[in-house]
Design an enzyme around this catalytic site. Structure first.
Site, PDB file in Angstrom:
ATOM      1  CG  HIS A   1      59.811  84.137  16.539  1.00 33.18           C
ATOM      2  ND1 HIS A   1      61.125  83.711  16.591  1.00 33.18           N
ATOM      3  CD2 HIS A   1      59.795  85.310  17.211  1.00 33.18           C
ATOM      4  CE1 HIS A   1      61.845  84.572  17.258  1.00 33.18           C
ATOM      5  NE2 HIS A   1      61.069  85.557  17.645  1.00 33.18           N
TER       6      HIS A   1
ATOM      7  NE  ARG B   1      61.597  77.610  25.027  1.00 33.45           N
ATOM      8  CZ  ARG B   1      61.434  77.074  26.222  1.00 33.45           C
ATOM      9  NH1 ARG B   1      60.301  77.255  26.873  1.00 33.45           N
ATOM     10  NH2 ARG B   1      62.377  76.354  26.755  1.00 33.45           N
TER      11      ARG B   1
ATOM     12  NE  ARG C   1      56.756  54.111  34.054  1.00 29.25           N
ATOM     13  CZ  ARG C   1      56.373  54.880  33.045  1.00 29.25           C
ATOM     14  NH1 ARG C   1      55.216  54.725  32.479  1.00 29.25           N
ATOM     15  NH2 ARG C   1      57.139  55.832  32.616  1.00 29.25           N
TER      16      ARG C   1
ATOM     17  N   PRO D   1      51.245  74.296  24.897  1.00 31.82           N
ATOM     18  CG  PRO D   1      50.932  74.379  22.632  1.00 31.82           C
ATOM     19  CD  PRO D   1      51.994  74.240  23.649  1.00 31.82           C
ATOM     20  CD  GLU D   2      49.514  71.326  30.259  1.00 34.60           C
ATOM     21  OE1 GLU D   2      48.846  70.430  30.796  1.00 34.60           O
ATOM     22  OE2 GLU D   2      50.139  72.185  30.891  1.00 34.60           O
TER      23      GLU D   2
END
Length: 271
Positions: free
Chosen positions: A89, A107, A151, A2-3
């Site tokens: 899960h 996971r 950066r 999920p973003e």
DNA sequence: CACGGATCCTGATGGC
DNA sequence: TGCCATCAGGATCCGT
């Protein structure tokens, strides 16, 4: 997994239902990346006041303390009155007076953490380095530009790192860079002002549209109502290696950056 | 401070 | 069918 858009859609799907609910019981399954940090029983009797989002974290404000929930790569939340028994899960479940909130996360890269307040050490560790919220008014061009100037690494990696701007994950990083016409490997510090302006707009645009259409492109995404994800937003480049660019027809390319897949159009994103 | 790489874990998929 | 390698939406930690 999920973003920002998926997390935000999840939040919207249960914030009104859970707000005001009293916690009746809670249980943890297998360990998550971070698991609670207090006995489950400490949550009993608390009232959920609100659900906020910070980056990809959900913050459940309680009458005392708060819960930080992260979905990791494979997590999803369900909130409902009637739920089938916990499956293999389902690693966190909290029964409230209004329904049960459950985290399903095969996971186990996700996290459920209790913090006494937003400034406590654990909360600071998790939230302290997060960048600006891309859909808020504080995501402004001058600061974005200034941060990118420091950066010397690929712009895609900077977006994913989340310390400049939060919420952009692996899918939306590729998508935003496509919209901005920027090659994912371009050094962040070398981007011109106008190109950074395009990227700034593209990030807001792609994330806002994904939230508006109910959370994306994700194959197995479903909101906490159990409504499954729909493919309302077509990916322009993500997972389209070898297929024709939807704008120019060139073959979409796939590369690896920091062991994550990146997709781009070599013609629309020349540098 | 900034960077690159390893790392946590399970399931799906594709090649042989 | 089995076995093995690879890959997946995240982000932290560690060495440099």
């Amino acid at each position: 997994m999920p973003e920002l858009p998926e997390v935000e859609v999840t939040r919207l799907s249960f914030v009104n239902q859970i707000s005001g609910a009293k916690v009746l019981s809670a249980r943890l399954g297998k360990p998550l990346r971070w698991s609670l940090g207090c006995p489950e029983n400490d949550l009993v009797g608390r009232t959920v006041l609100d659900v906020r989002r910070r980056g990809k974290y959900l913050l459940l404000d309680l009458d005392e303390g708060l819960l930080l929930i992260h979905l990791g790569m494979s997590g999803s939340l369900i909130f409902a009155q009637q739920l089938s028994p916990d499956g293999a899960h389902d690693h966190f479940a909290m029964v409230t007076s209004r329904g049960t909130l459950r985290l399903h996360d095969p996971r186990r890269f996700g996290a459920v953490v209790h913090a006494t307040h937003e400034d406590d050490p654990m909360a600071r560790k998790l939230l302290g380095r997060l960048g600006v919220e891309p859909l808020s008014d504080s995501f402004v061009l001058p600061q974005f530009q200034a941060r990118l100037k420091t950066r010397n690494t690929a712009i895609k990696q900077v977006l994913l790192a989340g310390d400049v701007v939060v919420g952009v994950g692996n899918i939306y990083a590729s998508e935003a860079l496509f919209l901005a016409g920027i090659r994912p490997t371009a050094k962040a510090a070398k981007l011109s002002g106008p190109r950074i302006a395009k990227l700034h707009a593209a990030i807001r645009d792609v994330l806002a549209r994904a939230v508006a259409t109910g959370g994306s492109t994700l194959r197995d995404f479903s909101s906490a109502n159990g409504e499954s994800g729909y493919f309302q937003l077509e990916a322009m480049v993500y997972a389209r290696e070898g297929q024709a660019c939807r704008v120019c027809g060139s073959a979409v390319k796939a590369i690896k950056q920091g062991q994550r897949s990146t997709f781009y159009c070599p013609s629309c994103q020349k540098r």
